[in-house]
Design a protein around this motif. Sequence first.
Motif, PDB file in Angstrom:
ATOM      1  N   GLY A 152      -1.101  -0.903   5.723  1.00 57.85           N
ATOM      2  CA  GLY A 152       0.261  -1.034   5.220  1.00 57.85           C
ATOM      3  C   GLY A 152       1.251  -0.932   6.369  1.00 57.85           C
ATOM      4  O   GLY A 152       0.869  -0.957   7.546  1.00 57.85           O
ATOM      5  N   PRO A 153       2.537  -0.818   6.068  1.00 58.22           N
ATOM      6  CA  PRO A 153       3.547  -0.822   7.141  1.00 58.22           C
ATOM      7  C   PRO A 153       3.369   0.291   8.168  1.00 58.22           C
ATOM      8  O   PRO A 153       3.596   0.076   9.357  1.00 58.22           O
ATOM      9  CB  PRO A 153       4.875  -0.695   6.385  1.00 58.22           C
ATOM     10  CG  PRO A 153       4.517  -0.282   5.001  1.00 58.22           C
ATOM     11  CD  PRO A 153       3.150  -0.780   4.733  1.00 58.22           C
ATOM     12  N   ALA A 154       2.954   1.498   7.740  1.00 63.68           N
ATOM     13  CA  ALA A 154       2.750   2.581   8.705  1.00 63.68           C
ATOM     14  C   ALA A 154       1.567   2.278   9.616  1.00 63.68           C
ATOM     15  O   ALA A 154       1.650   2.450  10.839  1.00 63.68           O
ATOM     16  CB  ALA A 154       2.525   3.911   7.974  1.00 63.68           C
ATOM     17  N   GLY A 155       0.465   1.830   9.029  1.00 67.78           N
ATOM     18  CA  GLY A 155      -0.719   1.509   9.824  1.00 67.78           C
ATOM     19  C   GLY A 155      -0.478   0.354  10.773  1.00 67.78           C
ATOM     20  O   GLY A 155      -0.903   0.395  11.938  1.00 67.78           O
ATOM     21  N   ALA A 177      -7.914  -8.144   2.287  1.00 62.84           N
ATOM     22  CA  ALA A 177      -6.993  -8.727   3.270  1.00 62.84           C
ATOM     23  C   ALA A 177      -6.023  -7.645   3.720  1.00 62.84           C
ATOM     24  O   ALA A 177      -5.690  -6.738   2.953  1.00 62.84           O
ATOM     25  CB  ALA A 177      -6.228  -9.908   2.670  1.00 62.84           C
ATOM     26  N   PRO A 178      -5.560  -7.705   4.968  1.00 56.34           N
ATOM     27  CA  PRO A 178      -4.652  -6.666   5.475  1.00 56.34           C
ATOM     28  C   PRO A 178      -3.234  -6.809   4.935  1.00 56.34           C
ATOM     29  O   PRO A 178      -2.814  -7.875   4.518  1.00 56.34           O
ATOM     30  CB  PRO A 178      -4.698  -6.873   6.988  1.00 56.34           C
ATOM     31  CG  PRO A 178      -5.105  -8.287   7.177  1.00 56.34           C
ATOM     32  CD  PRO A 178      -5.941  -8.673   6.004  1.00 56.34           C
ATOM     33  N   GLY A 179      -2.518  -5.697   4.975  1.00 54.88           N
ATOM     34  CA  GLY A 179      -1.124  -5.698   4.539  1.00 54.88           C
ATOM     35  C   GLY A 179      -0.779  -4.548   3.628  1.00 54.88           C
ATOM     36  O   GLY A 179       0.379  -4.165   3.512  1.00 54.88           O
ATOM     37  N   GLY A 180      -1.787  -3.976   2.961  1.00 58.22           N
ATOM     38  CA  GLY A 180      -1.529  -2.844   2.085  1.00 58.22           C
ATOM     39  C   GLY A 180      -0.481  -3.159   1.043  1.00 58.22           C
ATOM     40  O   GLY A 180      -0.541  -4.189   0.358  1.00 58.22           O
ATOM     41  N   LEU A 181       0.506  -2.291   0.919  1.00 56.12           N
ATOM     42  CA  LEU A 181       1.593  -2.468  -0.039  1.00 56.12           C
ATOM     43  C   LEU A 181       2.302  -3.807   0.144  1.00 56.12           C
ATOM     44  O   LEU A 181       2.718  -4.445  -0.820  1.00 56.12           O
ATOM     45  CB  LEU A 181       2.599  -1.322   0.145  1.00 56.12           C
ATOM     46  CG  LEU A 181       3.917  -1.415  -0.615  1.00 56.12           C
ATOM     47  CD1 LEU A 181       3.710  -0.975  -2.055  1.00 56.12           C
ATOM     48  CD2 LEU A 181       4.986  -0.534   0.039  1.00 56.12           C
ATOM     49  N   LEU A 182       2.426  -4.252   1.385  1.00 51.39           N
ATOM     50  CA  LEU A 182       3.131  -5.505   1.657  1.00 51.39           C
ATOM     51  C   LEU A 182       2.418  -6.684   1.007  1.00 51.39           C
ATOM     52  O   LEU A 182       3.058  -7.642   0.570  1.00 51.39           O
ATOM     53  CB  LEU A 182       3.218  -5.741   3.171  1.00 51.39           C
ATOM     54  CG  LEU A 182       3.928  -4.656   3.973  1.00 51.39           C
ATOM     55  CD1 LEU A 182       3.690  -4.845   5.461  1.00 51.39           C
ATOM     56  CD2 LEU A 182       5.430  -4.651   3.670  1.00 51.39           C
ATOM     57  N   ARG A 183       1.090  -6.621   0.946  1.00 51.24           N
ATOM     58  CA  ARG A 183       0.324  -7.737   0.387  1.00 51.24           C
ATOM     59  C   ARG A 183       0.124  -7.599  -1.118  1.00 51.24           C
ATOM     60  O   ARG A 183       0.299  -8.561  -1.869  1.00 51.24           O
ATOM     61  CB  ARG A 183      -1.048  -7.851   1.073  1.00 51.24           C
ATOM     62  CG  ARG A 183      -1.860  -9.056   0.577  1.00 51.24           C
ATOM     63  CD  ARG A 183      -3.107  -9.276   1.385  1.00 51.24           C
ATOM     64  NE  ARG A 183      -2.813  -9.552   2.779  1.00 51.24           N
ATOM     65  CZ  ARG A 183      -2.453 -10.757   3.249  1.00 51.24           C
ATOM     66  NH1 ARG A 183      -2.330 -11.776   2.418  1.00 51.24           N
ATOM     67  NH2 ARG A 183      -2.219 -10.922   4.527  1.00 51.24           N
ATOM     68  N   TYR A 184      -0.264  -6.411  -1.565  1.00 52.34           N
ATOM     69  CA  TYR A 184      -0.670  -6.269  -2.956  1.00 52.34           C
ATOM     70  C   TYR A 184       0.234  -5.373  -3.796  1.00 52.34           C
ATOM     71  O   TYR A 184      -0.056  -5.122  -4.958  1.00 52.34           O
ATOM     72  CB  TYR A 184      -2.113  -5.760  -3.023  1.00 52.34           C
ATOM     73  CG  TYR A 184      -3.135  -6.816  -2.663  1.00 52.34           C
ATOM     74  CD1 TYR A 184      -3.029  -8.115  -3.160  1.00 52.34           C
ATOM     75  CD2 TYR A 184      -4.208  -6.518  -1.831  1.00 52.34           C
ATOM     76  CE1 TYR A 184      -3.954  -9.088  -2.833  1.00 52.34           C
ATOM     77  CE2 TYR A 184      -5.150  -7.488  -1.505  1.00 52.34           C
ATOM     78  CZ  TYR A 184      -5.016  -8.773  -2.015  1.00 52.34           C
ATOM     79  OH  TYR A 184      -5.943  -9.742  -1.696  1.00 52.34           O
ATOM     80  N   GLY A 185       1.336  -4.901  -3.237  1.00 49.31           N
ATOM     81  CA  GLY A 185       2.247  -4.075  -4.014  1.00 49.31           C
ATOM     82  C   GLY A 185       3.571  -4.751  -4.283  1.00 49.31           C
ATOM     83  O   GLY A 185       4.190  -4.524  -5.323  1.00 49.31           O
ATOM     84  N   SER A 453       7.666   6.908  -0.107  1.00 46.79           N
ATOM     85  CA  SER A 453       8.950   6.685   0.536  1.00 46.79           C
ATOM     86  C   SER A 453       9.160   5.193   0.751  1.00 46.79           C
ATOM     87  O   SER A 453       8.472   4.362   0.156  1.00 46.79           O
ATOM     88  CB  SER A 453       9.008   7.447   1.869  1.00 46.79           C
ATOM     89  OG  SER A 453      10.311   7.439   2.397  1.00 46.79           O
ATOM     90  N   LEU A 454      10.095   4.855   1.627  1.00 51.55           N
ATOM     91  CA  LEU A 454      10.475   3.472   1.879  1.00 51.55           C
ATOM     92  C   LEU A 454       9.603   2.831   2.949  1.00 51.55           C
ATOM     93  O   LEU A 454       9.056   3.514   3.821  1.00 51.55           O
ATOM     94  CB  LEU A 454      11.936   3.409   2.338  1.00 51.55           C
ATOM     95  CG  LEU A 454      12.979   4.092   1.446  1.00 51.55           C
ATOM     96  CD1 LEU A 454      14.341   4.024   2.116  1.00 51.55           C
ATOM     97  CD2 LEU A 454      12.998   3.455   0.074  1.00 51.55           C
ATOM     98  N   VAL A 455       9.517   1.499   2.913  1.00 50.50           N
ATOM     99  CA  VAL A 455       8.784   0.763   3.935  1.00 50.50           C
ATOM    100  C   VAL A 455       9.356   1.047   5.322  1.00 50.50           C
ATOM    101  O   VAL A 455       8.625   1.215   6.299  1.00 50.50           O
ATOM    102  CB  VAL A 455       8.814  -0.751   3.627  1.00 50.50           C
ATOM    103  CG1 VAL A 455       8.370  -1.566   4.842  1.00 50.50           C
ATOM    104  CG2 VAL A 455       7.916  -1.074   2.436  1.00 50.50           C
TER     105      VAL A 455
END
Length: 488
Positions: A152-155, A177-185, A453-455
């Motif tokens: 996700g954004p932190a990683g 696939a990579p991205g965490g919250l950005l991809r699947y949230g 929290s926030l991205v």
Amino acid sequence: MGKVTGFQEYDRVAPTREAATTRIKHYGEFLNELPAQELNNQAARCMDCGVPFCQSGCPLGNVIPEFNDAVYQAKWEQAANILLSTNNFPEFTGRICPAPCESACVLGINRPPVSIEEIEKHIIEIAFEKGFIKAKAPLIRTGKKVAVIGSGPAGLAAAAQLNKVGHEVTVFERDDAPGGLLRYGIPDFKLQKNVVDRRIDLMKEEGIIFRCNANVGENVEISTLLRDFNAVVLAGGSTIPRDLPIPGREAKGVHFAMDFLKQQNKRVANRAVVTEDIMASGKNVIVIGGGDTGSDCIGTSNRHGAKSVTQFEIMPMPPQMRTTNMPWPTYPMLLKNTSSHEEGAQRAWSVNTKNFIADENGNLKALKVVDVEWEIDANGRPLSFKEVEGTERDLPCELVLLAMGFLHPQKEGLIEKLGVELDNRGNVKASEHTYQTNIAKIFAAGDVRRGQSLVVWAISEGREAARKVDEYLMGTTKLASRDAIAYA
């Protein structure tokens, strides 16, 4: 600044949007770009304040007056360099950040604040278009290996920073696939996944390794991880959703919001959905929870073709303007009308759900709800509520989406097997100054450490944790702190 009277001459102007009646027929982004002259005018509104509160309002410490000035002068490469000095992924924050920087904008005291978020998005997109953004692999490698758990954004921010100073970084992601919250949230209509892929591809070119379908603690041995890497960064996010354990919770049709959103993102990406389909088509949908995740559920339900969409919040309706309890430049908790609300939804505040009602086959058919009154303290904070007599009622509903936030990271598996300490909220306990856990070589960043929290906060955490990891590995660090950059 290039135009010292700009804030007096120009009003805030937002980019136009595709009409709600047409945009709900697809899952693509629907904001249009600002014309060049309008973008110039918006940048000219920045006053170059003696004390730029926008920078302190931004968790990343973005150097905002300077990049606004570069935009005004159409110095796009300079603007991009200034922006990227503090923010690894402005293409993400420029789309999905709630812009605390704008809440702290000095112009916002008595006028609409500068369009900082929109300018940020235009800077990075123009930089990509003009070819300024290229992969920059480090010239020298340190020989140190770092594992980042979670993409996700932190990683991603931690990985980018650690790679920049020459460490060999491998990112482990349990999804496909990579991205965490950005991809699947986050739905595609807010953040199209080609924007995520573009950045991931750049990071791969720079030498970062991504291992997907890699669930550390399950199909990746922790002992192997600890043996093969000099440091480990936990960045798995806060993934356990808050439940609503009331009578009838087992009814078919009650789902967590993230399960619903993740499925739709997979469909848009033509990836297999292996769990039972959660669809809003033709149903009366009730979203419980008034935040951004709830808003995303509204937009997705409307695109499914829901019969009706209603959003409930147990808290009172927020004010539309700052109160004495929310003075500038603090981030105000105000009523937020998102693009998804524009597309069609009923909203209700101070409503408590008492139980879910199922039919004879166990399928959800209604909710029993009641209005509540809140006791408010002297600072405007809700203390407790009581039911309003005579307001209990049943509402027809075939799909409920629980969007009430997240409690803490998943403990089973990686965290449990590692033996890292947890704080009293169930998050990984790591020093606010070193990001280090009770195990010396293991660090934590983002929601897994500080809670949901926030991205923009996740990116800030990833950057700061990377600085401390580099210091741990090398005895010193070349990565500047947020404050060193913002106030240089």
